[in-house]
Design an enzyme around this catalytic site. Structure first.
Site, PDB file in Angstrom:
ATOM      1  N   ARG A 166      39.053  14.057  72.486  1.00 28.15           N
ATOM      2  CA  ARG A 166      40.328  14.429  71.658  1.00 28.15           C
ATOM      3  C   ARG A 166      41.334  14.350  72.571  1.00 28.15           C
ATOM      4  O   ARG A 166      42.385  13.953  72.080  1.00 28.15           O
ATOM      5  CB  ARG A 166      40.074  16.312  71.483  1.00 28.15           C
ATOM      6  CG  ARG A 166      39.031  16.297  70.630  1.00 28.15           C
ATOM      7  CD  ARG A 166      38.719  17.791  70.207  1.00 28.15           C
ATOM      8  NE  ARG A 166      37.705  18.076  69.481  1.00 28.15           N
ATOM      9  CZ  ARG A 166      36.495  18.375  69.713  1.00 28.15           C
ATOM     10  NH1 ARG A 166      36.100  18.043  70.933  1.00 28.15           N
ATOM     11  NH2 ARG A 166      35.480  18.353  68.646  1.00 28.15           N
ATOM     12  N   ASP A 195      33.090  12.015  70.869  1.00 32.14           N
ATOM     13  CA  ASP A 195      33.397  13.062  69.906  1.00 32.14           C
ATOM     14  C   ASP A 195      34.059  12.329  69.084  1.00 32.14           C
ATOM     15  O   ASP A 195      34.263  11.143  68.912  1.00 32.14           O
ATOM     16  CB  ASP A 195      34.000  14.448  70.285  1.00 32.14           C
ATOM     17  CG  ASP A 195      33.614  15.565  69.635  1.00 32.14           C
ATOM     18  OD1 ASP A 195      33.690  15.427  68.370  1.00 32.14           O
ATOM     19  OD2 ASP A 195      33.386  16.492  70.153  1.00 32.14           O
ATOM     20  N   HIS A 265      29.706  15.263  64.924  1.00 27.13           N
ATOM     21  CA  HIS A 265      30.663  15.069  65.887  1.00 27.13           C
ATOM     22  C   HIS A 265      30.787  13.515  66.396  1.00 27.13           C
ATOM     23  O   HIS A 265      31.129  13.230  67.475  1.00 27.13           O
ATOM     24  CB  HIS A 265      30.607  15.891  67.281  1.00 27.13           C
ATOM     25  CG  HIS A 265      31.094  17.367  66.957  1.00 27.13           C
ATOM     26  ND1 HIS A 265      32.286  17.545  67.101  1.00 27.13           N
ATOM     27  CD2 HIS A 265      30.232  18.444  66.578  1.00 27.13           C
ATOM     28  CE1 HIS A 265      32.615  18.820  67.110  1.00 27.13           C
ATOM     29  NE2 HIS A 265      31.161  19.357  66.786  1.00 27.13           N
ATOM     30  N   ASP A 327      25.343  19.970  68.230  1.00 24.74           N
ATOM     31  CA  ASP A 327      26.157  21.008  67.688  1.00 24.74           C
ATOM     32  C   ASP A 327      26.825  20.552  66.350  1.00 24.74           C
ATOM     33  O   ASP A 327      27.104  19.791  65.992  1.00 24.74           O
ATOM     34  CB  ASP A 327      27.114  21.685  68.672  1.00 24.74           C
ATOM     35  CG  ASP A 327      28.184  20.504  69.122  1.00 24.74           C
ATOM     36  OD1 ASP A 327      27.928  19.562  69.242  1.00 24.74           O
ATOM     37  OD2 ASP A 327      29.341  20.687  69.056  1.00 24.74           O
ATOM     38  N   GLU A 328      27.135  21.650  65.623  1.00 22.80           N
ATOM     39  CA  GLU A 328      27.792  21.621  64.349  1.00 22.80           C
ATOM     40  C   GLU A 328      27.563  20.522  63.490  1.00 22.80           C
ATOM     41  O   GLU A 328      28.688  20.111  63.070  1.00 22.80           O
ATOM     42  CB  GLU A 328      29.313  21.899  64.923  1.00 22.80           C
ATOM     43  CG  GLU A 328      29.599  23.085  65.559  1.00 22.80           C
ATOM     44  CD  GLU A 328      31.231  23.100  66.204  1.00 22.80           C
ATOM     45  OE1 GLU A 328      31.845  24.192  66.004  1.00 22.80           O
ATOM     46  OE2 GLU A 328      31.677  21.939  66.729  1.00 22.80           O
ATOM     47  N   TRP A 395      26.814  28.305  73.736  1.00 25.32           N
ATOM     48  CA  TRP A 395      28.112  28.499  73.693  1.00 25.32           C
ATOM     49  C   TRP A 395      28.665  29.491  72.594  1.00 25.32           C
ATOM     50  O   TRP A 395      29.672  30.017  72.895  1.00 25.32           O
ATOM     51  CB  TRP A 395      28.923  27.019  73.301  1.00 25.32           C
ATOM     52  CG  TRP A 395      28.392  26.517  71.767  1.00 25.32           C
ATOM     53  CD1 TRP A 395      27.149  25.949  71.661  1.00 25.32           C
ATOM     54  CD2 TRP A 395      29.112  26.481  70.591  1.00 25.32           C
ATOM     55  NE1 TRP A 395      27.178  25.652  70.222  1.00 25.32           N
ATOM     56  CE2 TRP A 395      28.325  25.996  69.429  1.00 25.32           C
ATOM     57  CE3 TRP A 395      30.272  27.115  70.434  1.00 25.32           C
ATOM     58  CZ2 TRP A 395      28.965  25.822  68.268  1.00 25.32           C
ATOM     59  CZ3 TRP A 395      30.994  26.960  68.939  1.00 25.32           C
ATOM     60  CH2 TRP A 395      30.066  26.370  68.193  1.00 25.32           C
ATOM     61  N   TYR A 420      35.212  29.605  77.442  1.00 21.35           N
ATOM     62  CA  TYR A 420      35.857  28.532  76.839  1.00 21.35           C
ATOM     63  C   TYR A 420      37.202  28.552  77.263  1.00 21.35           C
ATOM     64  O   TYR A 420      38.131  29.380  76.877  1.00 21.35           O
ATOM     65  CB  TYR A 420      35.898  28.652  75.473  1.00 21.35           C
ATOM     66  CG  TYR A 420      34.476  27.579  74.697  1.00 21.35           C
ATOM     67  CD1 TYR A 420      33.631  27.376  75.660  1.00 21.35           C
ATOM     68  CD2 TYR A 420      34.590  27.276  73.446  1.00 21.35           C
ATOM     69  CE1 TYR A 420      32.456  26.948  75.112  1.00 21.35           C
ATOM     70  CE2 TYR A 420      33.503  26.673  72.942  1.00 21.35           C
ATOM     71  CZ  TYR A 420      32.528  26.402  73.725  1.00 21.35           C
ATOM     72  OH  TYR A 420      31.515  25.501  73.154  1.00 21.35           O
ATOM     73  N   ASP A 422      39.601  26.478  76.528  1.00 23.80           N
ATOM     74  CA  ASP A 422      40.665  26.222  75.512  1.00 23.80           C
ATOM     75  C   ASP A 422      41.177  27.469  74.938  1.00 23.80           C
ATOM     76  O   ASP A 422      42.128  27.205  73.701  1.00 23.80           O
ATOM     77  CB  ASP A 422      40.132  25.256  74.719  1.00 23.80           C
ATOM     78  CG  ASP A 422      38.972  25.614  74.031  1.00 23.80           C
ATOM     79  OD1 ASP A 422      38.085  26.250  74.688  1.00 23.80           O
ATOM     80  OD2 ASP A 422      38.580  25.035  72.991  1.00 23.80           O
ATOM     81  N   TRP A 470      37.851  22.284  75.830  1.00 25.60           N
ATOM     82  CA  TRP A 470      37.826  21.413  74.818  1.00 25.60           C
ATOM     83  C   TRP A 470      39.422  21.097  74.537  1.00 25.60           C
ATOM     84  O   TRP A 470      40.080  21.864  74.784  1.00 25.60           O
ATOM     85  CB  TRP A 470      37.445  22.244  73.390  1.00 25.60           C
ATOM     86  CG  TRP A 470      35.854  22.368  73.382  1.00 25.60           C
ATOM     87  CD1 TRP A 470      35.556  23.797  73.915  1.00 25.60           C
ATOM     88  CD2 TRP A 470      34.754  21.509  73.329  1.00 25.60           C
ATOM     89  NE1 TRP A 470      34.280  23.771  73.890  1.00 25.60           N
ATOM     90  CE2 TRP A 470      33.711  22.363  73.788  1.00 25.60           C
ATOM     91  CE3 TRP A 470      34.535  20.220  73.201  1.00 25.60           C
ATOM     92  CZ2 TRP A 470      32.377  22.117  73.725  1.00 25.60           C
ATOM     93  CZ3 TRP A 470      33.490  19.659  73.220  1.00 25.60           C
ATOM     94  CH2 TRP A 470      32.299  20.502  73.301  1.00 25.60           C
ATOM     95  N   THR A 471      39.939  19.899  74.223  1.00 24.60           N
ATOM     96  CA  THR A 471      41.032  19.498  74.394  1.00 24.60           C
ATOM     97  C   THR A 471      42.239  19.032  73.137  1.00 24.60           C
ATOM     98  O   THR A 471      42.806  18.258  73.429  1.00 24.60           O
ATOM     99  CB  THR A 471      40.891  18.103  75.085  1.00 24.60           C
ATOM    100  OG1 THR A 471      40.193  17.335  74.746  1.00 24.60           O
ATOM    101  CG2 THR A 471      40.477  18.698  76.712  1.00 24.60           C
ATOM    102  N   GLU A 472      41.743  19.618  72.058  1.00 29.90           N
ATOM    103  CA  GLU A 472      42.608  19.318  70.880  1.00 29.90           C
ATOM    104  C   GLU A 472      43.958  20.016  71.187  1.00 29.90           C
ATOM    105  O   GLU A 472      44.996  19.395  70.487  1.00 29.90           O
ATOM    106  CB  GLU A 472      41.999  19.944  69.417  1.00 29.90           C
ATOM    107  CG  GLU A 472      41.275  21.017  69.181  1.00 29.90           C
ATOM    108  CD  GLU A 472      39.940  21.371  69.783  1.00 29.90           C
ATOM    109  OE1 GLU A 472      39.739  20.694  71.026  1.00 29.90           O
ATOM    110  OE2 GLU A 472      39.169  21.913  69.390  1.00 29.90           O
TER     111      GLU A 472
END
Ligand code: ACM
Ligand code: ZN
Length: 731
Positions: A166, A195, A265, A327-328, A395, A420, A422, A470-472
């Site tokens: 990200r 991702d 992702h 994940d997700e 997580w 986390y 972030d 996480w880097t958004e």
């Protein structure tokens, strides 16, 4: 009373600190004796390690900081030495070491190189912090207290995960980051390399993964996102760079575990090679707002491609584990795909989660064929069994990790609400909040084996702990990676290293503030400093210092304090507390988030308003949220913004005001704001005057007459799949 008690506790631990080394993570056993060993220009280094990196490492650190020669000797020196002695028969756990400092010198003993390396880290922490600075100051007295330390880690896995998809961090940043981890006895770096928003590792067989999949912006296969706006944004690591980073980390006892996030992702891959997608795709979005980002499970060529990718990965990463994400996953693609449906029927599957298990088991086979084990996020335990070696990363909560070990899987604890990084560190600081506010104290409070009643057979499957970034939201401000990582990673390091019965929050906090701030400063880490807490009572602003020797500076004109701002001493009497801003300063270089008074709120005007817009809004985030002057609610569009979109606030009656602040984006998170656009405003409701462009999602209007309407005009595509609008702030 609570505050008094905690001040008292801090005093006790400050006193107790003189009887301990102040090392972070705290050693298992430490005795300080009276006296110091002083390094001088005739001090020598002896090591019985052959071709040892450790010797070169400590020598280089010491030479740079002291200017002394630290020549190496092959003979056992009688005195004035630093000795590094590997002794395979030493009775100490893996990665453990013995450290003795007396009048003759410094001796580190360990079973192997990793223990020696950690003994060196402890020695560095016992020296003046300038040892980390890499330059001679000439002011330090290079002495080390007489100590006996016997030390070893509680957990074999002490990790940090960094998302470079990200936000991309280049080679030099990763190298520095690895140094910082190693100073904290972290031994795993989980590198999230692919991702939705960028593929970051060169794969020779599929060059387009990086020539296309590593880039977003106008004309690229990936949309702009997370502030990358109108520019081409991206980057990747060449295989050469990866090899260098892996070797650099290995010297510092850090194993790099690569992650390619699959089968969801995966927008960066599917945008580059659309054939990967299911035959019939739909318009649904993943929880992160990404469409068409899932690998088709039923296409055999997909597994061939994945096998080819894994083959290149294992050549680059000696790690025993390859992380495949898991994940997700947005199942809707599989539900709509005729081929995936046939596969489900053939295999007698009832739920799409069984397709996930099918995919994961195929990946497990590919990874195992390459003589490695697989790892994945906790979702991989759903929908079927796994090989007993397959590692799970929990997580969403400690309970998910317990569920994983209950199924027999070795598990790493990385629960969001503790680990986390972030997440926000307080309400007013930048960061996500979906897992809560993750303060340093909250992070420190995690015990990875959690439930005391967990039988040994299960708790022994909990291999350790990991921080995750996480880097958004890391596109700004500069050095935010450091701000989010430290000092919370110091807490994670201690969770992973130090036995639970030796851990104590007040003690950790005291070591951090008295010793470790200075170390981090010299390491070159722009760490997070806690802001002061400011109250307004009986006409005076007062501050509660975040720690007793904190320096707080302030301004009285709404600007951010800097190193020239006056120091806040005690109290300020004022009728206008909202003009003041405060920040904590460390050596005038590291500055906390600036804050304002926090026990009273500024009251904005709340004129009746109606909205006209070209946009449509999500049911959960309706337009009515823009009229209630509740600044925590907001409206969110169903679509990405494009040129020509507008949103107009029309007042029932013209509003007398000196200032209107138009903020976009999710409040307090500063996410999904406007990247391309400006405001205009009208005194008569007909003629509009052009105001400022949006900067960081904000535009301010300073009207000269009563205002009838304010319009947001979009001039280009925004860089989120949705945009968020909020109530006007009218002074
Ligand atoms: C994750 O946060 N989706 C692992
Ligand atoms: Zn399919």
């Amino acid at each position: 009373m609570k505050r008094l008690l905690s001040t008292f506790a801090a005093m006790i631990f400050a006193l107790a600190l003189s009887a301990q080394t102040g090392i972070i993570p705290k050693p298992q056993k430490e005795i300080i004796r009276e006296g110091y060993f002083r390094l001088d220009k005739s001090c020598v280094i002896y090591s019985n390690e052959k071709g040892s990196f450790n010797t070169q490492y400590i020598q280089e650190k010491l030479i740079k900081a002291t200017g002394f020669a630290f020549s190496r000797t092959k003979k056992q020196p009688a005195d004035n030495f630093i000795k590094l002695e590997v002794n395979p028969s030493l009775n100490i756990p893996e990665e453990g070491y013995l450290l003795n400092v007396d009048e003759k010198g410094i001796t580190i003993e360990a079973k192997n190189s990793s223990g020696i390396f950690y003994g060196i880290q402890s020695v560095l922490q016992l020296l003046p912090p300038a040892v980390y600075s890499g330059r001679v100051t000439g002011r330090e007295e290079w002495s080390v207290p007489f100590v006996n330390i016997e030390d070893y880690p509680r957990f074999s896995y002490r990790g940090m995960m960094l998302d470079v998809s990200r936000t991309f961090f280049d080679y030099d940043v990763i190298i520095k980051y690895i140094d910082w981890l190693s100073y904290h006895k972290i031994n795993k770096f989980h590198w999230h390399l692919a991702d939705d928003n960028g593929w970051r590792i060169e794969i020779k067989k599929y060059p387009e993964l990086t020539s296309k999949g590593a880039w977003r912006g106008p004309g690229e296969v990936l949309y702009p996102s997370f502030g990358s706006g109108n520019k081409r944004y991206g980057g990747f690591y060449t295989q050469d760079q990866i090899k260098k980073i892996v070797a650099y980390a290995a010297e510092r006892n850090i194993e790099i575990i690569p992650e390619i996030d699959l089968p969801g992702h995966s927008r960066a891959v599917t945008a580059t090679y659309p054939d990967i997608l299911c035959r019939r795709t739909d318009e649904s979005l993943s929880v992160q707002g990404e469409g068409k980002n899932v690998w088709c499970v039923s296409k055999e060529p997909n597994y061939e491609m994945l096998e080819n990718i894994i083959k290149e990965l294992v050549r680059l990463f000696p790690s025993k584990y390859i992380h495949i994400g898991g994940d997700e996953v947005n199942y809707s693609a599989w539900k709509n795909c005729p081929d995936c449906q046939v596969l489900m029927q053939e295999k007698g599957m009832k739920e799409p989660v069984e397709l996930l298990n099918y995919f994961v088991r195929r990946m497990e086979k590919i990874v195992e064929k390459n003589d490695r084990h697989m790892a994945g996020w906790e979702e991989i335990i759903e929908g079927g069994d796994l090989k007993p070696e397959t590692r799970v990363y929990a997580w969403r909560g400690v309970d998910k990790g317990i569920a994983a070990v209950s199924k027999g899987q070795p598990t790493i604890m990385q629960p969001g609400s503790f680990c986390y990084l972030d997440m926000k560190q307080s309400e007013v600081e930048r960061g996500h909040n979906w897992a809560g506010i993750v303060t340093l104290e909250k992070t420190y409070s995690l015990d990875p084996t959690g439930d005391k009643n967990l039988p040994d057979s299960l708790s022994s499957l909990i291999l350790g702990v990991q921080g995750g970034l996480w880097t958004e939201l890391l596109n700004k401000p500069v050095r935010f990676i450091e701000y989010q990582t430290f000092p919370r990673l110091a807490a994670i390091a201690e969770i992973g290293w130090t036995n639970q019965d030796l851990r104590n929050w007040d003690d950790f906090k005291t070591r951090l503030e008295r010793k470790h701030y200075s170390r981090m400063y010299n390491m070159g880490i722009s760490f997070r400093l806690p802001p002061p807490s400011i109250t307004y009572n009986d006409g005076a602003l007062r501050s509660e210092l975040p720690y007793p020797w904190a320096v707080v500076r302030y301004t009285s004109d709404e600007t951010t304090p800097d190193e020239f701002s006056p120091v806040f001493r005690g109290e300020i009497y004022t009728d206008n507390p909202f003009k003041y801003r405060f920040a904590t300063f460390y050596k005038d270089e590291i500055i906390s988030q600036a804050v304002m008074v926090n026990n009273v709120s500024y009251v904005y005007q709340k004129p009746s308003v109606t909205i006209e817009t070209s946009l449509s809004f999500q049911l959960k985030f309706p337009l009515s949220n823009l009229k209630d002057y509740n600044f925590s609610t907001y409206a969110r569009t169903t679509e990405r913004l494009k040129k020509g979109d507008y949103l107009t606030y029309i007042f029932e009656k013209p509003v007398f005001t000196k200032r209107i602040t138009v903020s976009t984006g999710i409040p307090e998170i500063d996410f999904y704001g406007i990247t391309e656009g400006y405001v205009e405003y009208s005194y008569d409701g007909k003629v509009y005057i052009k105001g400022n462009e949006f900067t960081d999602g904000i535009s301010v209007i300073l009207p000269k007459e009563p205002v009838s309407a304010v319009r947001i005009v979009v001039t280009g595509e925004s860089d989120g799949f949705t945009a968020a609008f909020t109530d006007l702030k009218i002074d």
